[in-house]
Design a protein around this motif. Structure first.
Motif, PDB file in Angstrom:
ATOM      1  N   HIS A 166      45.269  34.316  44.331  1.00 33.23           N
ATOM      2  CA  HIS A 166      46.489  33.911  43.620  1.00 33.23           C
ATOM      3  C   HIS A 166      46.269  32.659  42.778  1.00 33.23           C
ATOM      4  O   HIS A 166      46.837  32.540  41.688  1.00 33.23           O
ATOM      5  CB  HIS A 166      47.630  33.668  44.610  1.00 33.23           C
ATOM      6  CG  HIS A 166      48.194  34.913  45.171  1.00 33.23           C
ATOM      7  ND1 HIS A 166      49.072  35.718  44.470  1.00 33.23           N
ATOM      8  CD2 HIS A 166      48.015  35.507  46.372  1.00 33.23           C
ATOM      9  CE1 HIS A 166      49.401  36.750  45.218  1.00 33.23           C
ATOM     10  NE2 HIS A 166      48.773  36.659  46.371  1.00 33.23           N
ATOM     11  N   GLN A 192      39.558  36.818  39.653  1.00 36.16           N
ATOM     12  CA  GLN A 192      40.532  37.299  40.634  1.00 36.16           C
ATOM     13  C   GLN A 192      40.096  38.654  41.197  1.00 36.16           C
ATOM     14  O   GLN A 192      40.173  38.884  42.404  1.00 36.16           O
ATOM     15  CB  GLN A 192      41.916  37.449  40.003  1.00 36.16           C
ATOM     16  CG  GLN A 192      42.656  36.156  39.820  1.00 36.16           C
ATOM     17  CD  GLN A 192      44.026  36.393  39.212  1.00 36.16           C
ATOM     18  OE1 GLN A 192      44.148  37.011  38.153  1.00 36.16           O
ATOM     19  NE2 GLN A 192      45.039  35.893  39.884  1.00 36.16           N
ATOM     20  N   MET A 200      50.489  41.035  39.972  1.00 30.70           N
ATOM     21  CA  MET A 200      50.058  39.703  39.574  1.00 30.70           C
ATOM     22  C   MET A 200      49.280  39.779  38.253  1.00 30.70           C
ATOM     23  O   MET A 200      49.511  38.984  37.336  1.00 30.70           O
ATOM     24  CB  MET A 200      49.195  39.099  40.679  1.00 30.70           C
ATOM     25  CG  MET A 200      48.672  37.728  40.408  1.00 30.70           C
ATOM     26  SD  MET A 200      47.653  37.098  41.763  1.00 30.70           S
ATOM     27  CE  MET A 200      46.434  38.397  41.909  1.00 30.70           C
TER      28      MET A 200
END
Length: 130
Positions: free
Chosen positions: A11, A19, A72
């Motif tokens: 995150h 990521q 995300m």
């Protein structure tokens, strides 16, 4: 789960490629720890409706969690053009499955490291613009 250090690192990472690499790095350990129990459940679910229901709940939970990861990326505007959140979630759900892990690591003899590199490359290719 969201408070685990590895998940927090995903995150907190600003680079979407990193990521994905961090996310892929979580998968070998998950499969190593939960794999034996999940394989037993998968094999037994055909003979027990309660176990089949438990398997379905676990897979729904896994899909939801992977959807949060995709969300995300989508919220940051980095998903490949034309790739919906739903399709991206299905891609992650499939590539990160125990079945794919077992085909590559158990059946083909790949190391966890090789699997992780492959998974990072596959997820990056499928989810992000090149």
């Amino acid at each position: 789960v969201g408070e685990r250090p590895a998940i927090r690192a995903i995150h907190d990472e600003p680079d979407p490629r990193k990521q994905i690499a961090l996310y892929a790095a979580t998968q070998p350990g998950i499969h190593r720890r939960a794999g034996p129990l999940l394989r037993a459940l998968r094999d037994a679910k055909a003979h027990d409706p309660d176990l089949a229901q438990l398997w379905e709940r676990l897979e729904a939970w896994r899909l939801e969690g992977q959807g949060q990861f995709v969300g995300m990326l989508a919220d940051r505007g980095v998903l490949r053009a034309g790739l919906s959140r739903e399709d991206a979630t299905t891609v992650v759900w499939t590539l990160c499955s125990l079945a794919v892990h077992d085909l590559l690591v158990t059946e083909r003899g790949w190391s966890d490291e090789r699997y992780e590199v492959w998974l990072t490359t596959a997820l990056t290719r499928e989810l992000l613009e090149s």
